[in-house]
Each structure stands twice: as C-alpha cells, then as structure tokens.
Enzyme design. Structure first.
Site, PDB file in Angstrom:
ATOM      1  N   ASP A  80      30.351  38.913  21.523  1.00 34.45           N
ATOM      2  CA  ASP A  80      31.032  39.680  22.838  1.00 34.45           C
ATOM      3  C   ASP A  80      31.062  38.118  23.465  1.00 34.45           C
ATOM      4  O   ASP A  80      31.651  37.287  23.354  1.00 34.45           O
ATOM      5  CB  ASP A  80      29.216  40.709  23.179  1.00 34.45           C
ATOM      6  CG  ASP A  80      29.949  40.381  24.775  1.00 34.45           C
ATOM      7  OD1 ASP A  80      31.079  42.291  24.431  1.00 34.45           O
ATOM      8  OD2 ASP A  80      28.743  41.355  25.522  1.00 34.45           O
ATOM      9  N   ASP A  82      31.066  38.217  27.854  1.00 34.16           N
ATOM     10  CA  ASP A  82      30.295  39.396  28.840  1.00 34.16           C
ATOM     11  C   ASP A  82      29.009  38.423  28.433  1.00 34.16           C
ATOM     12  O   ASP A  82      28.275  38.975  27.696  1.00 34.16           O
ATOM     13  CB  ASP A  82      30.696  39.899  29.787  1.00 34.16           C
ATOM     14  CG  ASP A  82      32.148  40.439  30.289  1.00 34.16           C
ATOM     15  OD1 ASP A  82      32.861  39.119  31.204  1.00 34.16           O
ATOM     16  OD2 ASP A  82      32.793  41.103  29.797  1.00 34.16           O
TER      17      ASP A  82
END
Length: 510
Positions: A80, A82
């Site tokens: 991922d 963030d």
C-alpha cells in the site's frame, strides 16, 4: 545430559513463574500472618526483585509475528502507499483537520465560531468506535466490552453510570459493532470503527464540534454531525493532495533505509507491486521523495485509485490504463500488465490472472486491517504484513522503567487480591477494598501514559482492544516501518511466541 538440560529449563520456568505470576506467602511467613503482613511481604519481594533486574527492553525495530512466516517462500512483495511506504509528519493531521473544519463552515454553513477550534494532537487514537446514533466515541476490547473511562461525548467523559444507562450493560452486541458482510460496508448504521491514521484528525474535529454544540446549547443530530464531518474531511483530500505535491518534504518523513530495502528485494529477483487508493500525481511526488525519481523502476505492477477494499471484493470492474500526459484514463482493453505502465482501478482477480502469481507466494503490506489485509488473507490466501506507526510510541512507553515497575507490582497485587479474597480475617473486606482501590489507581496510571483519554492502541486494562484482535487475525507480521525488515535476512522465518492460556500459567511447560 538431556535430563540435566530439562531440569535447568524447569528451574528457569519456575523462577519466572514465581517472579511474575505468583506470591508464595504461606511457606515464608509464620502461621499467624495477617493480610497486612501478606501485603508488606509481597511489596518487599517485588521491590527486591525489581532492584536486581527489570524486564528487557523491546526493540523499536522489531518485526512481530502473529503467524509463522517463512520469507524463503515469498517471491512477490506488494505494498500500500499511505502510511505504509509514505509515513506522514504531524503536519498532515493539522492540514486534514483545518481543511475539514473550513469546509464545515463554507459548505455546510456550520457556525463560524468553530473556526476557533484548533486541532488537538494526541487527543484520539486509532481503533476507537463512534456510536453514530448516540454521538459517543469509545474504546472497545476484543470481547466487545466498553472500557469504562474511555467514553466521550465531545471532549467530555461520560460516567460509568451513564454508560450503563445508555447501553444497559458494558457489552456491545456484535451486530451493533460488526456488520462486515460480503459487501464490507465498514460504516454501519449503528457504530463505525475509525481504523486508519487518516481518521485521527477526523475524530478530533468530530469531538471538538460536538463539544462546541454541547457547551453553547446548540441542538444537533449526532448522525448528521458525523456524516458532515466525514464528508468535509473527505472533500478536503483533493486540496490536501495538491498542497502535499507542492511541498512534499513538509508532510512526509524520509526513511533513508527504505531504498536499501527495495534494492535488496530487487537484487534477489523478487516481484514488486503497488496498490493504492491515492491518485498518481500525489503518489509520484511522495515516492520520488522516499525512494527517488526512478521509483517506478522497482515495481512490476503499479495500480492507483484502486478503491480498496472494493479492489479486493468486486467481481467485475475493468482495469484501465492511466495516461500521465493527459492525467486521464484510457479506454483500451487491458489484457496484460506491463512494467512501466500505470493502471487504474480493476480487481484482484484480474491482477492474479494476468500475472499468474499465487497467493501463497505473495506478501502484502498495508496499514489498514480491513481495507488492506482482511480480504486478501481470508479470501485469496495472501500472506500479510501490517505497518503500525504507533508502535514506536507504544514501545517507548513499555520500555519506561517506572512503567515496568508499575506493571510488575500490578501483577503481584492482583494475584494477592485473588489469593486472599476469601480470607476470614476480621476487617478483611475493608483491607481488600483498599487493595482494589490501589489496583484501580495503578491501572489508570498505566492507561494514561499511553494516551490520557483512551490509553493504548493495543490493549484495555486486561484484554486486547477490538483493533488489535483484528490486527492479529489478519496480519501474519507487524512492525512500525517497512525498513525494519532489513534487520533480518531475505530468507528469515518469523515465529510467533507460544502464548500462555489462562489454564496454563501455573504450569512449568508453557
């Protein structure tokens, strides 16, 4: 030789069992001992042992295993963006809060007086639950029990008596908390868990505005307030993206070891992919800072605006090519995933079909237990790793000398209360009540050093939090930042520790 070694093991386990879990009083005192004698003896024994040696510190670079994970079996690493590869500075919380607050005034016409409400760092923690109907923010443990002392309306704590009046008992029905069905609608009609770090400034804004309404005797609907705050913070994200792009270093931490970690993965011929809900330009600015301008060369597949968790749950949603030059999506049919091309949306089934990757060969890292980890491990057999930035603060607290001493005395005092609660001594109830009050005071101290309002992200007084229970279920390993994996080889195996069950703690072989 084997017998002697086993005997030494037995003695070690017995030593630690006595030290941390049991106070043998009757064997060491005369037959006429009193409860006060027992207390003083236990206190002296605790102080004596702690003066000799405190428990070892936990390393902040640790990688902690919930499930056995052999990296030799991992050929594909997914990430991922963030709060996984991109770790934000506190300035991000202030920015999101200010943007959401300003939109409440300009878009939803909230009173201009809320413009004076400033963001409160360290007010909230991740993993709390918000009761949409009652307008209460609270902490719930893994048994769905409300932790008393952590229920707030606005910024005002709610008494235990009031909580019991509202909920009838301290247990929240499962259907009230968790309605995560196949469609994974994480915002329920009753209660929502705020499970990522982007939700922390949102919680602060929600509580600040609720407190403003309460103190100014302004009537409001808690559900409408929740929806307006959530919408305002969400509407602020596009502006947040542009501001971060303009001055990325102000908002992102740069971990110099992250590039070393990615170089090592590439040297060992591992496949890499990135799946993020964020838009390309925003990701490009951040990745250029944390990995370098050539960051795209590390990844075999890059998918932006994936709309997780729907990326992992939708059966059919076409994957599209993103055009950097025009900042738009092309309409061409995608039949293969090429390195150097940026993709948009799609589904996990398309990803797996086009790459021919197998779930058991794949390790995916994210920060959100539900959006990032739940579906891929439960439905697709991926191995998973969680990046939990709060671990740095939590471990700092655990390593504090006073904290260790208080924990040790709390364990001994609790054992003392349990052992002596059936005493027939005159005034026993009064003495035990004093001990229980002391125990309660220590527990409050231990809670407040993590966070004055809500305590630790990972535990209530005795139990794991609802958040940590889900984290341990969905993550094979977890750590505070990606580069911590550099502490171990590319073929390292992570082993979970054998936990002590309630019926095992007195056994030598636990």
């Amino acid at each position: 030789m084997i017998f002697n070694k086993a005997s030494r093991v037995c003695r070690v386990f017995e030593h630690h069992r006595k030290r941390f879990y049991s106070i043998i009083i009757k064997d060491e005192l005369s037959g006429n001992y009193t409860l006060n004698d027992a207390y003083n003896h236990a206190k002296k024994k605790c102080q004596c042992k702690l003066s000799k040696k405190l428990p070892k510190d936990v390393t902040k670079k640790g990688v902690f295993a919930c499930n056995e994970l052999d990296l030799k079996e991992i050929n594909v690493y997914g990430f991922d963006y963030d709060y996984t590869l991109a770790v934000y500075k506190p300035a991000m919380d202030f920015l999101l809060y200010d943007l959401g607050r300003n939109l409440l005034i300009s878009k939803f016409k909230y009173p201009k007086g809320i413009s004076e409400l400033e963001y409160k760092p360290n007010w909230a923690i991740r993993g709390l639950h918000y009761d949409i109907e009652k307008g209460l923010l609270m902490k719930i443990d893994s048994f769905l029990q409300i932790q008393f002392g952590t229920v707030y309306k606005g910024l005002t704590p709610i008494s235990e008596k009031e909580v019991l009046r509202l909920y009838k008992n301290k247990n929240i029905p499962l259907a009230y908390v968790d309605t995560h069905g196949k469609n994974h609608q994480y915002i329920t009609s009753k209660m929502v868990q705020l499970a990522d770090l982007f939700s922390v400034p949102e919680m602060s804004l929600l509580c600040n505005v609720a407190e403003y309404f309460e103190r100014n005797q302004i009537s409001y609907n808690p559900e409408i307030l929740f929806n307006d705050v959530k919408t305002s913070v969400g509407m602020g994200h596009p502006l947040m993206h542009s501001l971060v792009i303009e001055n990325t270093a102000e908002y992102l931490e740069k971990d110099p070891k992250l590039r070393i970690f990615f170089d090592r993965l590439r040297e060992h011929k591992k496949k890499l992919f990135l799946i993020t809900n964020s838009p390309y330009k925003f990701v490009n600015a951040g990745m250029s800072l944390v990995l370098g301008e050539d960051w795209e060369e590390f990844f075999d597949v890059i998918i932006v605006q994936a709309r997780k968790p729907m990326f992992f749950t939708d059966e059919s949603r076409p994957i599209r090519v993103y055009c950097k030059e025009s900042n738009t999506m092309l309409w061409d049919k995608v039949t293969e995933l090429k390195k150097g091309t940026i993709y948009f949306e799609g589904t996990v089934k398309q990803l797996m079909a086009m790459t021919k990757w197998k779930g058991e060969d794949l390790l995916y890292f994210g920060d959100h237990p539900y959006s990032d980890l739940a579906d891929v491990t439960l439905e697709h057999g991926w191995r998973t790793g969680a990046i939990i930035n709060e671990l740095n603060h939590e471990i700092d607290t655990l390593n504090n000398e006073d904290f260790k001493k208080n924990c040790s005395w709390l364990a001994i005092l609790t054992q003392l209360i349990e052992d002596q609660q059936d005493s027939q001594e005159p005034d026993a109830r009064e003495t035990l009540k004093k001990w229980e009050m002391e125990r309660d005071s220590i527990r409050k101290q231990l809670k407040s050093v993590f966070n004055p309002q809500f305590g630790s992200v990972f535990r209530t007084h005795n139990n794991p939090t609802y958040f940590s229970r889900r984290l341990f279920r969905f993550a094979d390993i977890y750590t505070s930042q990606m580069s911590n994996l550099l502490e171990h080889s590319i073929t390292h195996t992570y082993y979970p520790r054998r936990g002590v069950m309630p019926h095992e703690y007195a056994s030598l072989f636990v």
